[in-house]
Write an enzyme that holds these catalytic residues in place. Structure first.
Site, mmCIF file in Angstrom:
data_model
loop_
_atom_site.group_PDB
_atom_site.id
_atom_site.type_symbol
_atom_site.label_atom_id
_atom_site.label_comp_id
_atom_site.label_asym_id
_atom_site.label_seq_id
_atom_site.Cartn_x
_atom_site.Cartn_y
_atom_site.Cartn_z
ATOM 1 N N GLY A 128 -65.695 41.562 39.152
ATOM 2 C CA GLY A 128 -65.051 40.593 40.045
ATOM 3 C C GLY A 128 -66.061 39.878 40.936
ATOM 4 O O GLY A 128 -67.281 40.039 40.792
ATOM 5 N N PHE A 129 -65.525 39.108 41.862
ATOM 6 C CA PHE A 129 -66.372 38.301 42.754
ATOM 7 C C PHE A 129 -67.307 39.192 43.578
ATOM 8 O O PHE A 129 -68.536 39.162 43.409
ATOM 9 C CB PHE A 129 -65.442 37.448 43.635
ATOM 10 C CG PHE A 129 -66.059 36.865 44.875
ATOM 11 C CD1 PHE A 129 -67.314 36.272 44.842
ATOM 12 C CD2 PHE A 129 -65.365 36.898 46.091
ATOM 13 C CE1 PHE A 129 -67.880 35.730 46.004
ATOM 14 C CE2 PHE A 129 -65.910 36.354 47.241
ATOM 15 C CZ PHE A 129 -67.176 35.783 47.204
ATOM 16 N N ILE A 130 -66.749 40.025 44.425
ATOM 17 C CA ILE A 130 -67.603 40.844 45.292
ATOM 18 C C ILE A 130 -68.309 41.912 44.447
ATOM 19 O O ILE A 130 -69.510 42.172 44.610
ATOM 20 C CB ILE A 130 -66.779 41.502 46.427
ATOM 21 C CG1 ILE A 130 -66.075 40.422 47.267
ATOM 22 C CG2 ILE A 130 -67.683 42.359 47.317
ATOM 23 C CD1 ILE A 130 -65.169 40.970 48.374
ATOM 24 N N TYR B 170 -49.373 43.065 49.656
ATOM 25 C CA TYR B 170 -50.815 43.279 49.469
ATOM 26 C C TYR B 170 -51.407 44.019 50.665
ATOM 27 O O TYR B 170 -52.102 45.026 50.519
ATOM 28 C CB TYR B 170 -51.520 41.919 49.285
ATOM 29 C CG TYR B 170 -53.032 42.007 49.358
ATOM 30 C CD1 TYR B 170 -53.753 42.631 48.344
ATOM 31 C CD2 TYR B 170 -53.731 41.480 50.453
ATOM 32 C CE1 TYR B 170 -55.137 42.732 48.412
ATOM 33 C CE2 TYR B 170 -55.108 41.570 50.519
ATOM 34 C CZ TYR B 170 -55.812 42.190 49.504
ATOM 35 O OH TYR B 170 -57.172 42.293 49.578
ATOM 36 N N LYS C 89 -53.142 47.835 50.995
ATOM 37 C CA LYS C 89 -54.504 48.093 51.503
ATOM 38 C C LYS C 89 -54.462 49.127 52.627
ATOM 39 O O LYS C 89 -55.319 49.999 52.722
ATOM 40 C CB LYS C 89 -55.156 46.787 51.967
ATOM 41 C CG LYS C 89 -55.567 45.893 50.802
ATOM 42 C CD LYS C 89 -56.734 46.516 50.044
ATOM 43 C CE LYS C 89 -57.046 45.823 48.741
ATOM 44 N NZ LYS C 89 -58.118 46.480 47.970
HETATM 45 P P1 NAD Z 1 -61.636 40.061 42.208
HETATM 46 O O1 NAD Z 1 -60.237 39.890 41.703
HETATM 47 O O2 NAD Z 1 -62.640 39.034 41.866
HETATM 48 O O3 NAD Z 1 -62.190 41.489 41.779
HETATM 49 C C1 NAD Z 1 -61.372 42.590 41.516
HETATM 50 C C2 NAD Z 1 -61.726 43.112 40.131
HETATM 51 O O4 NAD Z 1 -60.936 44.274 39.886
HETATM 52 C C3 NAD Z 1 -61.436 42.117 39.013
HETATM 53 O O5 NAD Z 1 -62.594 41.911 38.225
HETATM 54 C C4 NAD Z 1 -60.324 42.795 38.209
HETATM 55 O O6 NAD Z 1 -60.428 42.530 36.807
HETATM 56 C C5 NAD Z 1 -60.552 44.250 38.533
HETATM 57 N N1 NAD Z 1 -59.340 45.062 38.394
HETATM 58 C C6 NAD Z 1 -58.089 44.744 38.826
HETATM 59 N N2 NAD Z 1 -57.230 45.716 38.497
HETATM 60 C C7 NAD Z 1 -57.950 46.668 37.881
HETATM 61 C C8 NAD Z 1 -57.606 47.917 37.295
HETATM 62 N N3 NAD Z 1 -56.342 48.353 37.310
HETATM 63 N N4 NAD Z 1 -58.589 48.641 36.727
HETATM 64 C C9 NAD Z 1 -59.866 48.200 36.704
HETATM 65 N N5 NAD Z 1 -60.239 47.025 37.229
HETATM 66 C C10 NAD Z 1 -59.294 46.269 37.810
HETATM 67 O O7 NAD Z 1 -61.486 40.211 43.787
HETATM 68 P P2 NAD Z 1 -62.600 40.189 44.958
HETATM 69 O O8 NAD Z 1 -62.340 38.987 45.770
HETATM 70 O O9 NAD Z 1 -63.947 40.424 44.400
HETATM 71 O O10 NAD Z 1 -62.134 41.445 45.803
HETATM 72 C C11 NAD Z 1 -62.728 42.729 45.643
HETATM 73 C C12 NAD Z 1 -62.014 43.715 46.546
HETATM 74 O O11 NAD Z 1 -62.153 43.330 47.904
HETATM 75 C C13 NAD Z 1 -60.523 43.838 46.288
HETATM 76 O O12 NAD Z 1 -60.152 45.197 46.485
HETATM 77 C C14 NAD Z 1 -59.899 42.975 47.359
HETATM 78 O O13 NAD Z 1 -58.591 43.387 47.674
HETATM 79 C C15 NAD Z 1 -60.867 43.212 48.499
HETATM 80 N N6 NAD Z 1 -60.918 42.111 49.469
HETATM 81 C C16 NAD Z 1 -61.426 40.903 49.087
HETATM 82 C C17 NAD Z 1 -61.470 39.884 50.015
HETATM 83 C C18 NAD Z 1 -62.027 38.533 49.668
HETATM 84 O O14 NAD Z 1 -62.047 37.675 50.550
HETATM 85 N N7 NAD Z 1 -62.523 38.289 48.457
HETATM 86 C C19 NAD Z 1 -60.990 40.079 51.326
HETATM 87 C C20 NAD Z 1 -60.464 41.313 51.665
HETATM 88 C C21 NAD Z 1 -60.457 42.342 50.725
#
Ligand code: NAD
Length: 317
Positions: A10-12, A152, A156
């Site tokens: 994913g992104f982060i 959501y 969390k």
């Molecule tokens: P993202 O959707 O790009 O990354 C999440 C990854 O998890 C994806 O690649 C997805 O394919 C994978 N995934 C989802 N369900 C899954 C499963 N059941 N088994 C295995 N892999 C699975 O999101 P992100 O923006 O990179 O966020 C990463 C984390 O940070 C998440 O937990 C999100 O809730 C949290 N978060 C992100 C932000 C933000 O601004 N981007 C802010 C607060 C919290």
């Protein structure tokens, strides 16, 4: 050191994987490439990591006990960064059961594997959304978070609670990071900065929910990764940390800033505020600063320069 990064494509997650590899660690990335957004983008996120022999990609679902058992048996994982989740506030209102299944049951499944295989530390990706419409600013970790306003956010908060239970019962060292809207290259395509940039660039209508006065604390990806690295490498017991910039910008100001960088005017369509969206986020980052050495470096204007440059490069490919 051997790390597991769930949601590693994913992104982060993909940025974190690269950073851990750059520091010489072995890294296992677990991801199910779900269809929340185009899985091809997630594959592209891993291009660099896959060239590194210390990286192993496991394609699988967090909710699958068998796959977790296999990974933990094969690799002596010491530290877990748990980033896999269904993200996004608005879609969670449409599909709350799926969000609960991935974000709560999936987290519990992972914690069971951590317990069984003696994982030392887990860093859990929580979210600023747990603060709901907190009237007090800036938001501090000990503010009440009993009123999440979307499924959501509730998942969390539930994740933070269940992590505490596993810390209490089994001594797993836990840090929960409440990320405040992270942006930068590879940002999820449905998130505001990415979406506005794309729509302005393509000359399409930008739907703006509310009057544009809502404010957000945006965190540049390199800062979010620096904070995450701080959490992965320190002892916590059980702690929660805000990872934000501690500065806010309104939605209208954000759109103007993107217009300037893209070189086009936005065609804004004003719509009523969306249920589940919070009015304002604003991080108090003193705790992360003191305990994790977290010092965000990239102000929004500079971060937007990087983001829009990245977007324009990508859109030419
Ligand atoms: P993202 O959707 O790009 O990354 C999440 C990854 O998890 C994806 O690649 C997805 O394919 C994978 N995934 C989802 N369900 C899954 C499963 N059941 N088994 C295995 N892999 C699975 O999101 P992100 O923006 O990179 O966020 C990463 C984390 O940070 C998440 O937990 C999100 O809730 C949290 N978060 C992100 C932000 C933000 O601004 N981007 C802010 C607060 C919290």
């Amino acid at each position: 050191m051997i790390f597991l990064v769930t949601g590693g494509a994913g992104f982060i997650g993909s940025h974190l994987v690269e950073r851990l590899l750059a520091e010489g660690n072995r890294v296992i990335g677990l991801d199910n490439f779900d269809n929340f957004y185009d899985p091809a983008l997630k594959r592209r996120n891993l291009t660099r990591a896959l060239q590194n022999p210390k990286f192993r990609l496991v394609e699988g679902d967090l909710r699958d006990e068998g796959i977790l058992e296999k990974v933990f048996r094969e690799e002596k994982i010491e530290i877990v960064a748990h980033l896999a989740a269904r993200a996004g506030v608005r879609p969670s209102i449409q599909n709350p059961l799926l969000y609960a299944d991935v974000n709560i049951r999936g987290t519990l499944n992972l914690l069971e594997a951590c317990k069984k295989h003696g994982v030392r530390r887990l860093v859990f990706a929580s979210s600023s959304s747990v603060y709901g419409n907190n009237p007090k600013i800036p938001f501090a970790e000990d503010d009440p978070v009993d009123n999440p306003i979307s499924p959501y956010a509730a998942t969390k908060k539930a994740g933070e609670l269940i992590c505490y239970t596993y810390h209490h019962l089994y001594g797993i060292d836990v840090a929960c990071l409440r990320y405040f809207t992270v942006y930068g290259p590879r940002q999820r395509p449905e998130m505001a900065i990415h979406q506005f940039t794309r729509l302005i660039h393509q000359g399409k209508k930008v739907a703006l929910f509310g009057d544009g006065s809502s404010r957000r604390d945006y965190t540049y990806i390199d800062d979010a990764i620096a904070g995450t690295m701080g959490a992965l490498t320190k002892e916590h017991g059980y702690e929660i940390y805000n990872i934000g910039e501690s500065q806010t910008i309104s939605l209208s100001e954000l759109i103007q800033a993107i217009e300037q960088r893209v070189g086009k005017r936005a065609l804004v369509e004003y719509l009523p505020p969306q249920p589940g969206d919070v009015e304002r986020t604003f991080a108090d980052i003193r705790k992360a600063s003191e305990r994790l050495g977290y010092r965000p470096q990239t102000k929004i204007q500079e971060g937007l320069d990087h983001f829009v440059r990245w977007y324009l490069d990508e859109s030419c490919k």
